[in-house]
Design a protein around this motif. Structure first.
Motif, PDB file in Angstrom:
ATOM      1  N   GLY A  32       1.068  -1.175   0.326  1.00  0.00           N
ATOM      2  CA  GLY A  32       0.044  -0.095   0.031  1.00  0.00           C
ATOM      3  C   GLY A  32       0.516   1.055   0.322  1.00  0.00           C
ATOM      4  N   LEU A  33       0.288   2.541   0.736  1.00  0.00           N
ATOM      5  CA  LEU A  33       1.000   3.631   0.697  1.00  0.00           C
ATOM      6  C   LEU A  33       1.098   4.199   1.746  1.00  0.00           C
ATOM      7  CD1 LEU A  33      -0.870   4.823  -2.441  1.00  0.00           C
ATOM      8  CD2 LEU A  33       1.875   4.517  -2.520  1.00  0.00           C
ATOM      9  N   CYS A  34       2.033   4.351   2.285  1.00  0.00           N
ATOM     10  CA  CYS A  34       2.031   5.901   4.056  1.00  0.00           C
ATOM     11  C   CYS A  34       2.000   6.390   3.931  1.00  0.00           C
ATOM     12  CB  CYS A  34       2.996   5.141   4.524  1.00  0.00           C
ATOM     13  SG  CYS A  34       3.263   5.365   6.175  1.00  0.00           S
ATOM     14  N   HIS A  35       1.167   7.380   4.148  1.00  0.00           N
ATOM     15  CA  HIS A  35       0.830   8.938   4.307  1.00  0.00           C
ATOM     16  C   HIS A  35       1.653   9.290   5.390  1.00  0.00           C
ATOM     17  CE1 HIS A  35      -0.847  13.078   3.499  1.00  0.00           C
ATOM     18  NE2 HIS A  35      -0.279  12.309   2.844  1.00  0.00           N
ATOM     19  N   VAL A  36       2.607  10.481   5.489  1.00  0.00           N
ATOM     20  CA  VAL A  36       3.403  10.951   7.002  1.00  0.00           C
ATOM     21  C   VAL A  36       3.001  12.167   7.083  1.00  0.00           C
ATOM     22  CG1 VAL A  36       5.088  11.231   8.239  1.00  0.00           C
ATOM     23  CG2 VAL A  36       4.873   8.871   6.675  1.00  0.00           C
ATOM     24  N   MET A  37       2.554  13.206   7.830  1.00  0.00           N
ATOM     25  CA  MET A  37       2.488  14.357   7.601  1.00  0.00           C
ATOM     26  C   MET A  37       1.874  15.063   8.905  1.00  0.00           C
ATOM     27  SD  MET A  37      -0.620  16.812   5.628  1.00  0.00           S
ATOM     28  CE  MET A  37      -0.804  18.614   6.642  1.00  0.00           C
ATOM     29  N   ALA A  38       3.067  16.016   8.825  1.00  0.00           N
ATOM     30  CA  ALA A  38       3.156  17.445  10.134  1.00  0.00           C
ATOM     31  C   ALA A  38       2.032  17.950  10.203  1.00  0.00           C
ATOM     32  CB  ALA A  38       4.432  17.952   9.992  1.00  0.00           C
ATOM     33  N   LEU A  39       1.439  17.618  11.247  1.00  0.00           N
ATOM     34  CA  LEU A  39      -0.145  18.557  11.608  1.00  0.00           C
ATOM     35  C   LEU A  39       0.915  20.345  12.581  1.00  0.00           C
ATOM     36  CD1 LEU A  39      -1.777  15.990  13.238  1.00  0.00           C
ATOM     37  CD2 LEU A  39      -1.360  17.145  10.724  1.00  0.00           C
ATOM     38  N   HIS A  40       1.729  20.448  11.498  1.00  0.00           N
ATOM     39  CA  HIS A  40       2.051  21.879  12.218  1.00  0.00           C
ATOM     40  C   HIS A  40       2.119  22.388  10.598  1.00  0.00           C
ATOM     41  CE1 HIS A  40       2.310  20.746  15.901  1.00  0.00           C
ATOM     42  NE2 HIS A  40       2.475  19.143  15.140  1.00  0.00           N
ATOM     43  N   ALA A  41       2.304  24.019  10.473  1.00  0.00           N
ATOM     44  CA  ALA A  41       2.632  25.462   9.870  1.00  0.00           C
ATOM     45  C   ALA A  41       4.241  25.662   9.627  1.00  0.00           C
ATOM     46  CB  ALA A  41       1.755  26.123   9.831  1.00  0.00           C
ATOM     47  N   THR A  42       4.584  24.850  11.028  1.00  0.00           N
ATOM     48  CA  THR A  42       6.370  25.690  10.719  1.00  0.00           C
ATOM     49  C   THR A  42       6.788  24.292  10.852  1.00  0.00           C
ATOM     50  OG1 THR A  42       6.326  25.867  12.779  1.00  0.00           O
ATOM     51  CG2 THR A  42       5.870  27.744  11.391  1.00  0.00           C
ATOM     52  N   ALA A  43       6.724  23.120  10.962  1.00  0.00           N
ATOM     53  CA  ALA A  43       7.668  21.428  10.288  1.00  0.00           C
ATOM     54  C   ALA A  43       6.947  21.540   8.712  1.00  0.00           C
ATOM     55  CB  ALA A  43       6.819  20.873  11.596  1.00  0.00           C
ATOM     56  N   ALA A  44       8.248  20.491   8.731  1.00  0.00           N
ATOM     57  CA  ALA A  44       8.838  19.683   7.496  1.00  0.00           C
ATOM     58  C   ALA A  44       8.176  18.373   7.827  1.00  0.00           C
ATOM     59  CB  ALA A  44       9.494  20.603   6.475  1.00  0.00           C
ATOM     60  N   ILE A  45       7.918  17.350   6.845  1.00  0.00           N
ATOM     61  CA  ILE A  45       8.221  16.137   6.363  1.00  0.00           C
ATOM     62  C   ILE A  45       9.402  16.292   5.548  1.00  0.00           C
ATOM     63  CG2 ILE A  45       7.508  13.643   6.308  1.00  0.00           C
ATOM     64  CD1 ILE A  45       6.856  15.003   8.930  1.00  0.00           C
ATOM     65  N   VAL A  46      10.310  15.360   5.040  1.00  0.00           N
ATOM     66  CA  VAL A  46      11.288  15.182   4.624  1.00  0.00           C
ATOM     67  C   VAL A  46      11.714  13.794   4.435  1.00  0.00           C
ATOM     68  CG1 VAL A  46      11.486  17.744   3.998  1.00  0.00           C
ATOM     69  CG2 VAL A  46      13.275  15.609   4.691  1.00  0.00           C
ATOM     70  N   ILE A  47      12.020  13.302   2.953  1.00  0.00           N
ATOM     71  CA  ILE A  47      12.649  11.916   2.949  1.00  0.00           C
ATOM     72  C   ILE A  47      13.939  12.117   2.157  1.00  0.00           C
ATOM     73  CG2 ILE A  47      12.912   9.834   1.745  1.00  0.00           C
ATOM     74  CD1 ILE A  47      10.346   9.724   1.479  1.00  0.00           C
ATOM     75  N   ASN A  48      14.961  11.775   3.641  1.00  0.00           N
ATOM     76  CA  ASN A  48      16.444  11.868   2.786  1.00  0.00           C
ATOM     77  C   ASN A  48      17.674  10.812   3.492  1.00  0.00           C
ATOM     78  OD1 ASN A  48      19.136  13.736   1.662  1.00  0.00           O
ATOM     79  ND2 ASN A  48      17.527  14.745   0.645  1.00  0.00           N
ATOM     80  N   GLU A  49      18.871  11.725   4.269  1.00  0.00           N
ATOM     81  CA  GLU A  49      19.998  10.679   4.786  1.00  0.00           C
ATOM     82  C   GLU A  49      19.935  11.073   5.933  1.00  0.00           C
ATOM     83  OE1 GLU A  49      23.589  10.211   2.640  1.00  0.00           O
ATOM     84  OE2 GLU A  49      24.746   9.717   4.533  1.00  0.00           O
ATOM     85  N   ASN A  50      19.633  10.241   6.578  1.00  0.00           N
ATOM     86  CA  ASN A  50      20.708  10.187   8.044  1.00  0.00           C
ATOM     87  C   ASN A  50      21.616   9.822   8.519  1.00  0.00           C
ATOM     88  OD1 ASN A  50      20.262  11.845  10.621  1.00  0.00           O
ATOM     89  ND2 ASN A  50      19.348  10.397  11.748  1.00  0.00           N
TER      90      ASN A  50
END
Ligand code: ZN
Length: 138
Positions: A32-50
């Motif tokens: 399926g699909l996994c939807h990830v959402m920040a519930l804020h106007a000054t935060a974000a979700i990104v896919i990258n490297e850690n």
């Protein structure tokens, strides 16, 4: 499900891959699909490297150069965080990750990051897992 995360700095990248992976497993969805959402106007979700945490720090530095704090933004007259709104809007509040075999489908170096641009705060992230494709034959 809603993840609740306490941030500790004014600007911070926090890896949430394991927490999202747990939500996928609990959902029982195999494909399926996994939807990830920040519930804020000054935060974000990104896919990258850690694997190298400097990637996140470089991202924060680049955002600060692009939209620096206190640069005469109109919204600063309201609550002095216009730069955080702009930076969050550029990154976007959400990402969608494919789910295969009951797990997140990510590249070797990819992870899911919550980017807090106006912390420290308690941040809420919504995770929804949506089944797609053929019904599971189980
Ligand atoms: Zn604001």
């Amino acid at each position: 499900m809603i993840l609740s995360l306490r941030t500790t700095r004014s600007r911070e990248c926090i890896e949430i891959t394991d927490k999202v992976r747990d939500a996928v497993r609990k959902s029982g969805v195999r494909r399926g699909l996994c939807h990830v959402m920040a519930l804020h106007a000054t935060a974000a979700i990104v896919i990258n490297e850690n694997a190298d945490p400097n990637v996140g720090l470089d991202l924060l530095d680049a955002l600060e150069k692009m939209a620096p704090a206190g640069a005469g933004w109109r919204h600063d007259r309201v609550d002095s965080n216009a730069h955080a709104h702009i930076q969050a809007a550029v990154l976007g509040p959400q990402e969608t990750v494919q789910v295969e075999n009951g797990d997140l489908l990510l590249g070797t170096w990819q992870c899911i990051l919550l980017v807090d641009l106006d912390g420290p705060r308690t941040r809420r992230v919504s995770v929804q897992v949506i089944p797609v494709g053929e019904p599971d034959p189980r």
